[in-house]
Design a protein around this motif. Sequence first.
Motif, PDB file in Angstrom:
ATOM      1  N   GLU A 188       0.853  -1.191   0.000  1.00 46.81           N
ATOM      2  CA  GLU A 188       0.000   0.000   0.000  1.00 46.81           C
ATOM      3  C   GLU A 188       0.886   1.237   0.000  1.00 46.81           C
ATOM      4  O   GLU A 188       1.846   1.319   0.777  1.00 46.81           O
ATOM      5  CB  GLU A 188      -0.918   0.000   1.218  1.00 46.81           C
ATOM      6  CG  GLU A 188      -1.878   1.176   1.263  1.00 46.81           C
ATOM      7  CD  GLU A 188      -2.856   1.091   2.434  1.00 46.81           C
ATOM      8  OE1 GLU A 188      -3.657   0.143   2.466  1.00 46.81           O
ATOM      9  OE2 GLU A 188      -2.793   1.968   3.324  1.00 46.81           O
ATOM     10  N   GLY A 205      -2.925   3.869  -3.223  1.00 47.04           N
ATOM     11  CA  GLY A 205      -3.353   2.638  -3.855  1.00 47.04           C
ATOM     12  C   GLY A 205      -2.844   1.429  -3.104  1.00 47.04           C
ATOM     13  O   GLY A 205      -1.936   1.519  -2.269  1.00 47.04           O
ATOM     14  N   TYR A 207      -2.047  -2.962  -3.756  1.00 46.20           N
ATOM     15  CA  TYR A 207      -1.956  -4.100  -4.657  1.00 46.20           C
ATOM     16  C   TYR A 207      -1.715  -5.348  -3.827  1.00 46.20           C
ATOM     17  O   TYR A 207      -0.800  -5.385  -2.995  1.00 46.20           O
ATOM     18  CB  TYR A 207      -0.825  -3.919  -5.666  1.00 46.20           C
ATOM     19  CG  TYR A 207      -0.564  -5.151  -6.512  1.00 46.20           C
ATOM     20  CD1 TYR A 207      -1.407  -5.465  -7.573  1.00 46.20           C
ATOM     21  CD2 TYR A 207       0.508  -5.997  -6.244  1.00 46.20           C
ATOM     22  CE1 TYR A 207      -1.190  -6.586  -8.353  1.00 46.20           C
ATOM     23  CE2 TYR A 207       0.737  -7.130  -7.020  1.00 46.20           C
ATOM     24  CZ  TYR A 207      -0.110  -7.426  -8.071  1.00 46.20           C
ATOM     25  OH  TYR A 207       0.100  -8.537  -8.837  1.00 46.20           O
ATOM     26  N   GLU A 208      -2.537  -6.372  -4.042  1.00 49.79           N
ATOM     27  CA  GLU A 208      -2.406  -7.635  -3.341  1.00 49.79           C
ATOM     28  C   GLU A 208      -2.086  -8.737  -4.331  1.00 49.79           C
ATOM     29  O   GLU A 208      -2.832  -8.957  -5.287  1.00 49.79           O
ATOM     30  CB  GLU A 208      -3.689  -7.962  -2.577  1.00 49.79           C
ATOM     31  CG  GLU A 208      -3.602  -9.271  -1.794  1.00 49.79           C
ATOM     32  CD  GLU A 208      -4.880  -9.569  -1.033  1.00 49.79           C
ATOM     33  OE1 GLU A 208      -4.951  -9.232   0.157  1.00 49.79           O
ATOM     34  OE2 GLU A 208      -5.805 -10.125  -1.651  1.00 49.79           O
ATOM     35  N   ASP A 209      -0.976  -9.417  -4.098  1.00 51.06           N
ATOM     36  CA  ASP A 209      -0.566 -10.553  -4.923  1.00 51.06           C
ATOM     37  C   ASP A 209      -0.983 -11.812  -4.193  1.00 51.06           C
ATOM     38  O   ASP A 209      -0.314 -12.262  -3.267  1.00 51.06           O
ATOM     39  CB  ASP A 209       0.948 -10.506  -5.141  1.00 51.06           C
ATOM     40  CG  ASP A 209       1.431 -11.628  -6.051  1.00 51.06           C
ATOM     41  OD1 ASP A 209       0.579 -12.376  -6.563  1.00 51.06           O
ATOM     42  OD2 ASP A 209       2.656 -11.749  -6.231  1.00 51.06           O
ATOM     43  N   ASN A 214      -5.044 -11.677  -8.098  1.00 54.60           N
ATOM     44  CA  ASN A 214      -4.516 -10.403  -7.639  1.00 54.60           C
ATOM     45  C   ASN A 214      -5.651  -9.391  -7.482  1.00 54.60           C
ATOM     46  O   ASN A 214      -6.676  -9.484  -8.161  1.00 54.60           O
ATOM     47  CB  ASN A 214      -3.474  -9.857  -8.609  1.00 54.60           C
ATOM     48  CG  ASN A 214      -2.327 -10.824  -8.840  1.00 54.60           C
ATOM     49  OD1 ASN A 214      -1.934 -11.542  -7.924  1.00 54.60           O
ATOM     50  ND2 ASN A 214      -1.816 -10.863 -10.054  1.00 54.60           N
ATOM     51  N   SER A 215      -5.442  -8.407  -6.632  1.00 54.62           N
ATOM     52  CA  SER A 215      -6.434  -7.357  -6.413  1.00 54.62           C
ATOM     53  C   SER A 215      -5.744  -6.004  -6.382  1.00 54.62           C
ATOM     54  O   SER A 215      -4.639  -5.874  -5.836  1.00 54.62           O
ATOM     55  CB  SER A 215      -7.193  -7.576  -5.091  1.00 54.62           C
ATOM     56  OG  SER A 215      -7.915  -8.788  -5.121  1.00 54.62           O
ATOM     57  N   THR A 216      -6.409  -4.999  -6.959  1.00 56.67           N
ATOM     58  CA  THR A 216      -5.868  -3.642  -7.015  1.00 56.67           C
ATOM     59  C   THR A 216      -6.966  -2.645  -6.677  1.00 56.67           C
ATOM     60  O   THR A 216      -8.103  -2.797  -7.119  1.00 56.67           O
ATOM     61  CB  THR A 216      -5.320  -3.318  -8.417  1.00 56.67           C
ATOM     62  OG1 THR A 216      -4.342  -4.292  -8.779  1.00 56.67           O
ATOM     63  CG2 THR A 216      -4.690  -1.932  -8.445  1.00 56.67           C
TER      64      THR A 216
END
Length: 363
Positions: A188, A205, A207-209, A214-216
């Motif tokens: 983050e 923003g 970002y999750e790996d 994945n999520s943004t």
Amino acid sequence: MKNKIALASAFLAAASFSTAEIVINDFLSFEGFVDSSYTHTDLNKFVDLSENENSFGVDQVEISWLFDFDTVTAQIDLQYEGDSNDDGELVEQAFVTYHLDNGGAITAGRYASMIGFEAFEPTGLYQYSTAYDVQGLDLSVLPEYAQGVKYTHESDATFFGISIQDEAYDLGANRLGGNEGDSSHAVEVAGAFDMGNGLAFFLGGVYEDGEDANSTAINAYTTFETGAWIFAAEVNYGDLENGGPFASALADLADDLGLDDASADNEEVLQFLLMANFAYSDQASVTGRFTYSDNQVDGEADGFTGELEMKIAKYTAAHNYAFTDNLLLVTELSYVDGEIKVEGEGSDRFDGLQAAVELLFTF
């Protein structure tokens, strides 16, 4: 520091309302709040996500333990919230911060997300309900709390933060569906700039790996404070590959919508907020807010595979009155107008009112 630059004192100026710190000694102090409310909901053609259209009770009780050892500080927030888990008890935050000489700080533990205009606690809101909540269904694409390590740097006019986390969306306590597998990591980033004339800008923003997807999410907002007025505008965009708030709610919505075996995974979200708050006295303020959420998912229903979409517009008017520095009365009336659409199968509209009276005591 959520809303650090523009909003550090804005709420106090708007409603003459503050939290009081109970000092035990040079190293330990306490603060907290008790939040109770009465709510009434009357929505047409929409699933009833609450047990009763009228409800009264204690929504949340929180006590914060604050430790101060000069360059090292720590905080533990203990919270009671009936819907948080089976027992209603939750350690909301628990973190240690090492303060550097140059305005920087390193924090480790469980802490709140830096992104998003609205505060997570009722003590930081200008009204009772949050922006993207409809009858208990929270459609917000923004994360709330996570565990990790973050670096922040603050000056009089700027803020920057970067957080390395185990995940962005808590699969247990958070309302979002998130990734089904264990998240490998999340990052983050947030930054803000104060122009010095009441105008401030924020961009952040996450970002999750994940193991399977994945999520943004991206968040931007601006605030402007002039005299007794506070204005804010926000926009959110999210792309959650393994489902978000609408996808995770479809199972509950399916029966009332006439959809059999409804399910969804990938979700794309666009949201925005407009708000104005005017403090017309030292004790009272009024707030007007408009919010919009468009949640689209790739899902299945009745043997159909395609796109399901929920669009909701919410109009909110609220009044805050501070009896004392520690006791605040909030009244709110919201009108909701929405539509749920199944690609190629038509749509179903709903609308209605939500009303609330909230009493907030802080210590």
